[in-house]
Design an enzyme around this catalytic site. Structure first.
Site, mmCIF file in Angstrom:
data_model
loop_
_atom_site.group_PDB
_atom_site.id
_atom_site.type_symbol
_atom_site.label_atom_id
_atom_site.label_comp_id
_atom_site.label_asym_id
_atom_site.label_seq_id
_atom_site.Cartn_x
_atom_site.Cartn_y
_atom_site.Cartn_z
ATOM 1 N N ASP A 125 -4.628 -12.059 13.432
ATOM 2 C CA ASP A 125 -4.201 -12.458 14.771
ATOM 3 C C ASP A 125 -3.344 -11.390 15.440
ATOM 4 O OD1 ASP A 125 -1.800 -12.637 13.400
ATOM 5 O OD2 ASP A 125 -1.692 -14.832 13.465
ATOM 6 N N ARG A 176 9.763 -0.267 15.082
ATOM 7 C CA ARG A 176 9.865 0.734 14.016
ATOM 8 C C ARG A 176 10.036 2.121 14.632
ATOM 9 N NH1 ARG A 176 5.567 0.062 9.460
ATOM 10 N NH2 ARG A 176 4.127 0.897 11.014
ATOM 11 N N ASP A 255 -3.512 4.007 3.049
ATOM 12 C CA ASP A 255 -3.142 3.793 4.445
ATOM 13 C C ASP A 255 -1.669 3.437 4.593
ATOM 14 O OD1 ASP A 255 -4.365 1.352 3.178
ATOM 15 O OD2 ASP A 255 -3.479 0.381 4.918
#
Length: 492
Positions: A125, A176, A255
């Site tokens: 989502d 971040r 990743d």
């Protein structure tokens, strides 16, 4: 200190070709509000911390307003997840909002996590929840306080938007801040899709913006060789930091690996409580691939995957040589950190046996890793032979400890450091406070009820984890048994 409107942006990554990502605006959250702001990170950006308490700040970082200099971009990358290559990755719930340029020339990525659907959301989502946002917010502050390279978190914001996980939770965003968000997976994406010109462009970008020390007089192959050597060294140093402080990442997919050696993408992380080399902090890691004692090996595996992705730019011999350097670099960095934890400066042959005996002792009695080293940091050399009673709360059987303390005392006689300097070194290396999972969980449960006080308390001590903070002694104690058994998964 500046207002939000006064920040200077230089969005270099979004100027790259469209294959590098997709421009998309964050999706708004309902009735957003500020949970916490890290003033230290705000100061890094030269942003007045008071700005976080303005409605514009809250609206901007919850998708309800825009900044004219920001260019929100969902970055495209791929990567190996639990050893299997996955081509369908990218910023599925985050956006690179822009790059702030400070007056000193430092460039900082501003990234919004929990920003909503992107082309890379797959079945998700695109949202973050308050629980996971608080965990990353506190973890990044904890690692920075320990002196370990990390991404940072400027603030956590929450809302009344419902987000469905195991239960209905509050939608949240995390801001971040990082030198770069480039991952091993960015290079893997261009390699596996055979976009070799873009792979070269990405390498050139990394060198230009983040490795300026690389010799520009080298030919291109020489520069790429130096680039990969840098990544190997930074990764080795990061892993040495993790192992020395007892940090388990939990999801070391390629990743989630930063090319700058930053601790990146906090999910089901954990700091060791009882010393357990095979500690698995991720409840979803059924095979133990990312157990604490597997992290050095997994980092090398990930570097090998990155090296393979760089084969259009580098000859195999250069890649193999860089990878062969990893273990010596890791061992050198780790050895230095562990010797400092014992107050040792010199490197002696007998140290290997001293450390092996200590680790066997800690494992055999499930001794709290952080508390053992912190307790040892307060004991003068002259008291070591009679110091066992200081560890009564940590050991069931003190006899093996007394034997090891005797060996340690003999070893200290071969050091040139005086006792006061040794203890200062140890206290500056062995933290009193770490972010134990049960403390993070308690802060989360209070925050979900609207009480953010424990977040602020933890933030204060985690930014200075080597200080005493006697008013917060309770946060330095061994966790209760239930606190050692919390199930933390990738959704955390």
């Amino acid at each position: 200190m500046k207002k939000l409107s006064e920040l200077v942006f230089n969005n270099t990554y979004s100027a790259l070709p469209k294959s590098f990502g997709t421009f998309i605006k964050p999706q708004p959250l309902d009735d957003p509000f500020l949970v916490s702001v890290n003033n230290r990170v705000s100061q890094m950006l030269e942003l007045d911390p008071a700005q976080a308490h303005t409605q514009y700040f809250v609206d901007l970082f919850t998708g309800n307003d825009e900044h004219p200099a920001m260019a929100p971009l969902a970055m495209k990358y791929t990567g190996h997840q639990f050893g299997q290559y996955n081509p369908d990755l990218g910023d599925g719930r985050g956006l690179l909002m822009g790059e702030v340029l400070t007056s000193s020339g430092q460039k900082w990525d501003i990234h919004l996590k929990g920003s909503g659907l992107t082309p890379y959301s797959r079945q998700g989502d695109g949202r973050a929840v308050l629980r996971s946002s608080i965990r990353e917010y506190l973890a990044s502050a904890a690692m920075a306080g320990l002196g370990i390279k990390t991404t940072h978190a400027l603030a956590v914001l929450s809302s009344n938007t419902p987000v469905f996980r195991e239960t209905v939770e509050r939608g949240a965003t995390l801001i971040r801040v990082a030198d770069s968000h480039l991952r091993f997976g960015h290079f893997e994406y261009f390699f596996y899709t055979q976009q070799y010109a873009e792979l070269k462009l990405l390498a050139d970008y990394l060198i230009s913006h983040h490795f300026p020390e690389i010799n520009r007089h080298n030919n291109e192959t020489g520069q790429y060789r130096e680039m990969f050597n840098h990544i190997v060294q930074l990764t080795a140093e990061m892993i040495a930091d993790w192992q020395a402080v007892g940090f388990a990442h939990g999801v070391m997919n390629t990743d989630n690996m930063s090319v700058l050696g930053l601790t990146f993408d906090y999910g089901p992380y954990g700091f060791l409580d009882d010393y357990e080399p095979g500690y698995i902090c991720n409840h979803s890691d059924y095979s133990g691939r990312y157990a604490f004692n597997q992290q050095p090996t997994i980092a090398l595996w990930n570097l090998s995957a990155l090296g393979y992705a760089l084969t259009p730019l580098l000859e195999k011999q250069a890649i193999d040589q860089a990878l062969q350097n990893y273990q010596p670099l890791l061992q050198k960095a780790y050895s230095k950190k562990m010797r400092h934890k014992l107050g040792l400066k010199a490197t002696l042959e007998q140290d290997t046996a001293l450390f092996a005996g200590l680790f066997d002792l800690l494992k055999s009695q499930a001794v709290d890793y952080t508390l053992f080293f912190r307790t040892l940091s307060s004991l003068p050399h002259a008291e070591l032979l009679s110091a066992s009673h200081h560890f009564q709360a940590l050991f069931e059987d003190l006899a093996p400890l007394a034997a090891w303390l005797s060996l340690y005392s003999v070893r200290l006689e071969k050091e040139s450091l005086d006792d006061a300097d040794r203890l200062d070194l140890m206290r500056s290396t062995n933290p009193k406070f770490i972010l134990r999972n049960y403390l993070a969980q308690q802060a989360i449960e209070l925050a979900e009820k609207g009480d953010f006080s424990m977040i602020e308390q933890l933030l204060a001590i985690l930014q200075h984890p080597f200080d005493e903070h006697p008013e917060f002694d309770a946060f330095a104690k061994r966790p209760p048994e239930w606190g050692k058994k919390l199930e933390i998964s990738c959704s955390s």
